[in-house]
Design an enzyme around this catalytic site. Sequence first.
Site, short mmCIF file in Angstrom:
data_model
loop_
_atom_site.label_atom_id
_atom_site.label_comp_id
_atom_site.label_asym_id
_atom_site.label_seq_id
_atom_site.Cartn_x
_atom_site.Cartn_y
_atom_site.Cartn_z
N SER A 104 -4.94 -1.72 15.29
CA SER A 104 -6.17 -1.69 16.09
C SER A 104 -5.92 -2.08 17.54
CB SER A 104 -7.21 -2.64 15.48
OG SER A 104 -7.40 -2.37 14.12
N1 SAH Z 1 -5.40 -4.77 10.56
C1 SAH Z 1 -4.41 -3.75 10.76
C2 SAH Z 1 -5.00 -2.39 11.04
C3 SAH Z 1 -5.75 -1.85 9.87
S1 SAH Z 1 -5.81 -0.12 9.75
C4 SAH Z 1 -3.40 -4.14 11.82
O1 SAH Z 1 -3.51 -5.25 12.37
O2 SAH Z 1 -2.47 -3.37 12.04
C5 SAH Z 1 -6.60 -0.03 8.18
C6 SAH Z 1 -5.70 -0.23 7.00
O3 SAH Z 1 -6.53 -0.29 5.86
C7 SAH Z 1 -4.73 0.91 6.77
O4 SAH Z 1 -3.43 0.41 6.73
C8 SAH Z 1 -5.16 1.47 5.41
O5 SAH Z 1 -4.06 1.93 4.63
C9 SAH Z 1 -5.81 0.28 4.78
N2 SAH Z 1 -6.73 0.55 3.68
C10 SAH Z 1 -7.56 1.60 3.50
N3 SAH Z 1 -8.25 1.46 2.35
C11 SAH Z 1 -7.85 0.27 1.80
C12 SAH Z 1 -8.20 -0.44 0.60
N4 SAH Z 1 -9.09 0.00 -0.26
N5 SAH Z 1 -7.56 -1.61 0.38
C13 SAH Z 1 -6.63 -2.10 1.23
N6 SAH Z 1 -6.27 -1.46 2.35
C14 SAH Z 1 -6.87 -0.30 2.64
#
Ligand code: SAH
Length: 221
Positions: A66
């Site tokens: 992000s």
């Molecule tokens: N916080 C992260 C960015 C998140 S991007 C950082 O600091 O880099 C969102 C993430 O959520 C992605 O990696 C995606 O694979 C994950 N995601 C999507 N659905 C999910 C679920 N049900 N449980 C866990 N992770 C999930």
Amino acid sequence: MSAEEKSFALQRARMVEQQLRARSIGDERVLSAMGKVPRQEFVPEDLRPAAYEDRALPIGYGQTISQPYMVAVMLEMLDVHDSHKVLEVGAGSGYQAAVLAELAREVVVVEIVEPLAHHAQLSLDRAGYGRVKVVVGDGTLGHAEAAPYDRIIVAAACPEVPGPLVEQLRDGGRLVAPVGRRDVQQCVVCVKRGDEVEMTKTIGCVFVPLIGEHGWKRRAW
Ligand code: SAH
């Protein structure tokens, strides 16, 4: 400190002043935590020079790390204290989990894409945040083993706040999540008071979709 490290430290200090403080992020604990975490260690090798740019960056598997400002806004809303146990859903690169580790006593983070989870744990270990526990799984179900949590943050777009996350929140605890459509959402702050959940909608935002039992049904990649 190597010349490269010095340059990253300078870029990080600039990010805090120009992208965060100048845009009204006032929480000194969040500013200080983001002033410490080496964001370049959480982006793909070829994107290290772009690590402190004012935007989200691709990390593979259709996912992103992000934008720093978005991390700061959400963490400010989350109001983490150093006695807290925090659950993050969506580890992605592991960057936000590292910032959380600067703010909280204990951090658990769930990631559904297995290779991303492994990579996030590696990056966290290397950057000195090995105490963060990365769990592979569907984070819409939370992580019951370590519940209850004082704070929960969701880093992917939810159609609605997943029920199991509210269940795993401690009474008086707070949850922050982007809730809305698949393409655009609003950051929502929930405070749990007994059986009631007080919900406040805040700023608009755009996150990748949360895929899972209490999220969107179809994978985006
Ligand atoms: N916080 C992260 C960015 C998140 S991007 C950082 O600091 O880099 C969102 C993430 O959520 C992605 O990696 C995606 O694979 C994950 N995601 C999507 N659905 C999910 C679920 N049900 N449980 C866990 N992770 C999930």
